[in-house]
Scaffold this active site. Structure first.
Site, PDB file in Angstrom:
ATOM      1  N   TRP A   7       0.834  -1.205   0.000  1.00 49.97           N
ATOM      2  CA  TRP A   7       0.000   0.000   0.000  1.00 49.97           C
ATOM      3  C   TRP A   7       0.861   1.245   0.000  1.00 49.97           C
ATOM      4  CZ3 TRP A   7      -1.291   4.015   3.564  1.00 49.97           C
ATOM      5  CH2 TRP A   7      -2.462   4.712   3.259  1.00 49.97           C
ATOM      6  N   HIS A   8       1.986   1.187   0.696  1.00 49.03           N
ATOM      7  CA  HIS A   8       2.878   2.336   0.745  1.00 49.03           C
ATOM      8  C   HIS A   8       3.676   2.508  -0.543  1.00 49.03           C
ATOM      9  CE1 HIS A   8       2.071   2.037   5.089  1.00 49.03           C
ATOM     10  NE2 HIS A   8       2.375   3.313   5.111  1.00 49.03           N
ATOM     11  N   GLY A   9       3.925   1.445  -1.246  1.00 43.85           N
ATOM     12  CA  GLY A   9       4.668   1.553  -2.493  1.00 43.85           C
ATOM     13  C   GLY A   9       5.035   0.174  -3.006  1.00 43.85           C
TER      14      GLY A   9
END
Length: 458
Positions: A307-309
């Site tokens: 989700w963050h990257g």
């Protein structure tokens, strides 16, 4: 597009607030907020406005058909919404391969706030299926929920069950304006006066190869990411308060945690509660034995990292915390026998290592002892002592305790204006005016600092 840009602070936001309070009815206020939010999005990234509009309208139509007894009715909108997020994330992964050279994949930009946007629509559909609230009665309500500009960049992830009732019934007056302005400027100060200066120290140490330089950079990043992200959350909550909305809190003194589990109850709380309610518990949580619980935890933390990257450092960061939490759950009874200060020190060190992985810094550099010190580190450390003190105090429980104590001045004899109320109001006004002036001076004299946390979620 950031809330700390001068044009936003001195043009976009003031004009929006003035016109909003001139609107005669709550319906007109809501319509104006929606128009302004779309304008905000167009000014930031116009190419995806139609995509988000279409997806919101489709979710509105499909939500009318969601039935508690029919799982398929909620599966379709979830797959559609999640599919958009996965498609853009996958495009980022494929763009680094040689076959993507010269293709649209290398020019495709992740839509602004897509991770927050999609998660909120997923929560909206699932909560209808679970009977927590009815579908939005009007398309305008769902559009406002999805687009309202304070939360579209860095959250928090707000549930429609909390947001929906406030659309028509909320208070907007001088008190909410004052409360919101106060929270916004405190958040702005955390971002501009602390986080950005921590980033400056990290940049200055970029060429340093000593062990001490690696530790100072890691410490500065640990503080930078907290003050940047919590500052942005404060700004979002503050702006929402100006318009009469109450958003959920997103941070609760995370660096005061004495365990990794406790840290994640305090850090980005809206994201943690989302994964708990919509992934971990539906997978079975801790109800199906230890092996299944560990598998469920792995799924949650793999998704948290992605989700963050999509870069490897984010995946490793997610796996790192999965391993820590899985071990901690097995050893919790033994760990709790240790003095709290020892547990806090261990937790803080583990969190720092996690941020080193998140930032992409080589964690091995922390253990370079043959050339541990350097002149550059000595100079930066000496020049940053005041900043470090501000970081330590600002991330502790002291600001919250001081705020609670200060607010007691305004709560005593609330029905009558007293000298204490005047002292409180004047004191707060002087403080926020000074902070705004310092932020303005800092922004004028500096280049635009990158959004190190929220920027990863676009």
């Amino acid at each position: 597009m950031e809330f700390s840009e001068l044009w936003f602070l001195y043009l976009f936001l003031p004009v929006t607030v003035v016109v909003y309070f001139l609107m005669p009815s709550m319906r007109s206020k809501n319509l104006f907020l929606l128009i302004v939010s779309m304008a905000f999005y167009v000014l930031a990234q116009p190419i995806y406005l139609l995509l988000f509009l279409a997806l919101t309208c489709i979710n509105y139509i499909l939500s009318k058909r969601v039935k508690p007894e029919k799982r398929l009715s909620v599966t379709l909108p979830i797959l559609l919404t999640l599919g958009i997020l996965i498609a853009f994330k996958l495009a980022q992964v494929l763009a680094v391969f040689p076959f993507a050279d010269g293709t649209f994949l290398q020019t495709l930009v992740l839509p602004l706030g897509i991770s927050y946007y999609t998660f909120q629509l997923i929560a909206y559909q699932v909560d209808i299926y679970r009977g927590k609230h009815a579908p939005a009665s009007r398309l305008l309500d769902l559009l406002l929920y999805a687009f309202i500009f304070p939360k579209i960049i860095t959250g928090p992830i707000v549930r429609f069950a909390d947001f929906g009732p406030q659309i028509r019934k909320r208070r907007t007056n001088s008190q909410t304006l004052f409360q919101g302005m106060q929270r916004f400027i405190f958040g702005l100060s955390k971002k501009v006066l602390i986080a950005d200066y921590c980033g400056g120290v990290i940049t200055a140490l970029a060429s340093d190869t000593s062990g001490a330089g690696a530790w100072l950079s890691a410490l500065m990043f640990m503080f930078q990411i907290y003050f940047e992200f919590s500052g942005c959350s404060d700004m979002a909550i503050g702006m929402a308060r100006i318009f009469g909305f109450t958003f959920c809190e997103n941070f609760n003194i995370p660096y005061g945690a004495a365990s990794v589990t406790d840290f994640w109850r305090r850090w980005h709380m809206s994201l943690g509660s989302f994964f708990r309610d919509y992934v971990y518990i539906p997978l079975g949580g801790n109800r199906k034995g230890k092996l299944r619980q560990i598998f469920n935890m792995f799924v949650v933390w793999a998704l948290t990292g992605l989700w963050h990257g999509t870069s490897l450092n984010y995946v490793l960061w997610g796996v790192y915390f999965f391993v820590l939490l899985a071990i901690e759950k097995q050893l919790m009874s033994k760990l709790e026998s240790l003095p709290k200060v020892v547990r806090w020190l261990i937790t803080s060190l583990l969190i720092l290592f996690g941020w080193v992985i998140f930032s992409g810094q080589n964690i091995v550099s922390l253990f370079v002892f043959d050339r541990f010190g350097s002149t550059l580190v000595s100079v930066q450390l000496r020049n940053s002592m005041l900043l470090i003190v501000a970081c330590v105090i600002g991330s502790s429980a002291l600001p919250k305790k001081f705020s609670q104590l200060w607010q007691k001045l305004s709560q005593e004899n609330a029905k009558a204006i007293t000298f204490k109320h005047i002292v409180y109001a004047v004191g707060i006004f002087v403080v926020i005016a000074l902070l705004l002036w310092l932020c303005t001076v800092s922004l004028i004299g500096a280049t635009n600092a990158p959004d190190i946390y929220g920027g990863k979620l676009r």
